[in-house]
Design a protein around this motif. Structure first.
Motif, short mmCIF file in Angstrom:
data_model
loop_
_atom_site.label_atom_id
_atom_site.label_comp_id
_atom_site.label_asym_id
_atom_site.label_seq_id
_atom_site.Cartn_x
_atom_site.Cartn_y
_atom_site.Cartn_z
N LYS A 15 -3.27 -4.63 0.82
CA LYS A 15 -3.35 -4.89 -0.62
C LYS A 15 -2.97 -3.65 -1.44
O LYS A 15 -2.54 -3.77 -2.57
CB LYS A 15 -4.76 -5.35 -1.01
N HIS A 39 1.48 -1.06 -2.31
CA HIS A 39 2.41 -0.72 -3.39
C HIS A 39 1.91 0.45 -4.25
O HIS A 39 2.64 0.91 -5.13
CB HIS A 39 2.64 -1.94 -4.29
N TYR A 40 0.71 0.92 -3.97
CA TYR A 40 0.16 2.04 -4.74
C TYR A 40 0.84 3.34 -4.31
O TYR A 40 0.96 3.62 -3.12
CB TYR A 40 -1.36 2.16 -4.53
N GLN A 46 -1.75 -1.68 -11.96
CA GLN A 46 -2.47 -2.43 -10.94
C GLN A 46 -1.95 -3.88 -10.87
O GLN A 46 -1.73 -4.42 -9.78
CB GLN A 46 -3.97 -2.43 -11.22
N LYS A 47 -1.73 -4.46 -12.04
CA LYS A 47 -1.19 -5.83 -12.09
C LYS A 47 0.22 -5.87 -11.51
O LYS A 47 0.56 -6.78 -10.75
CB LYS A 47 -1.19 -6.35 -13.53
N GLN A 48 1.02 -4.89 -11.86
CA GLN A 48 2.39 -4.80 -11.36
C GLN A 48 2.40 -4.68 -9.84
O GLN A 48 3.26 -5.25 -9.17
CB GLN A 48 3.08 -3.60 -12.01
N TRP A 49 1.44 -3.96 -9.28
CA TRP A 49 1.37 -3.76 -7.83
C TRP A 49 0.61 -4.89 -7.13
O TRP A 49 0.35 -4.84 -5.94
CB TRP A 49 0.71 -2.42 -7.52
N LYS A 50 0.21 -5.91 -7.90
CA LYS A 50 -0.47 -7.11 -7.40
C LYS A 50 -1.80 -6.81 -6.68
O LYS A 50 -2.15 -7.45 -5.69
CB LYS A 50 0.46 -7.90 -6.48
N CYS A 51 -2.51 -5.85 -7.25
CA CYS A 51 -3.83 -5.51 -6.70
C CYS A 51 -4.66 -4.87 -7.81
O CYS A 51 -4.61 -3.66 -8.02
CB CYS A 51 -3.72 -4.57 -5.51
N VAL A 52 -5.43 -5.71 -8.49
CA VAL A 52 -6.29 -5.22 -9.57
C VAL A 52 -7.64 -4.85 -8.96
O VAL A 52 -8.29 -5.67 -8.30
CB VAL A 52 -6.46 -6.29 -10.67
N ASP A 105 -8.98 -7.94 -6.95
CA ASP A 105 -8.29 -8.14 -5.68
C ASP A 105 -8.77 -7.17 -4.59
O ASP A 105 -8.54 -7.40 -3.41
CB ASP A 105 -6.78 -7.95 -5.86
#
Length: 166
Positions: free
Chosen positions: A80, A83-84, A100-106, A110
């Motif tokens: 998860k 992408h960070y 965080q939203k852009q990397w699909k892990c808030v 998430d």
């Protein structure tokens, strides 16, 4: 060193759990575990049996930054967070929400928020360890009839030959 960091985090560093919990988890899941070494290492790293350098506490953030600057280990085992970027991989909750939203892990949705504030826990637990050390020293002195005990006996420092013969 990763095992040391885990032991420190679980016991005296952050969560203040009994060392036997970590010993049992490691005994069950380590592929290269050894019963005697496992127990002894947990007692040592938790400072339950020895007070050697109890004030040295691994930071779960700084340890990762020092040993794996890009966070490849984290990205592999926690997909998860893949992408960070390195800047946020060890403190993902500090990344701006938009990223965080852009990397699909808030974080908090998430992926969980931190379970403990390391700096607060470390300070609290160091005070506990300091009190335990003082109590141990006091008990040792009372057992010796008030005779002052060498700090080497409880600190792990080497004693001079003449101290050992007294």
């Amino acid at each position: 060193l990763a095992r040391h960091a885990v032991a420190c985090f679980l016991t005296r560093g952050d969560l203040w759990c009994h060392w036997e919990i970590g010993r049992d988890i490691f005994a069950e899941f380590l592929l290269d575990g050894d019963v005697a070494l496992n127990a002894a290492n947990w007692m040592w790293l938790s400072a339950s049996a020895f007070f050697t350098a109890y004030y040295r506490v691994y930071s779960p953030i700084a340890f990762g930054k020092k040993t794996d600057k890009s966070g490849e280990f984290i990205k592999f085992w926690i997909p998860k967070l893949k992408h960070y970027p390195a800047k946020y991989i060890y403190e993902p909750w500090t990344a701006p929400k938009e990223l965080q939203k852009q990397w699909k892990c808030v974080i908090g949705k998430d992926y969980p928020l931190p379970m403990v504030d390391h700096d607060v826990a470390k300070k609290r637990n160091l005070e506990r360890m300091k009190l335990a050390f003082a109590e141990n020293k006091k008990n040792q002195n009372s057992k010796n009839g008030g005779k002052k005990q060498s700090t080497a006996a409880v600190s792990g420092k080497k004693r001079k030959r003449n101290e050992m013969n007294q």
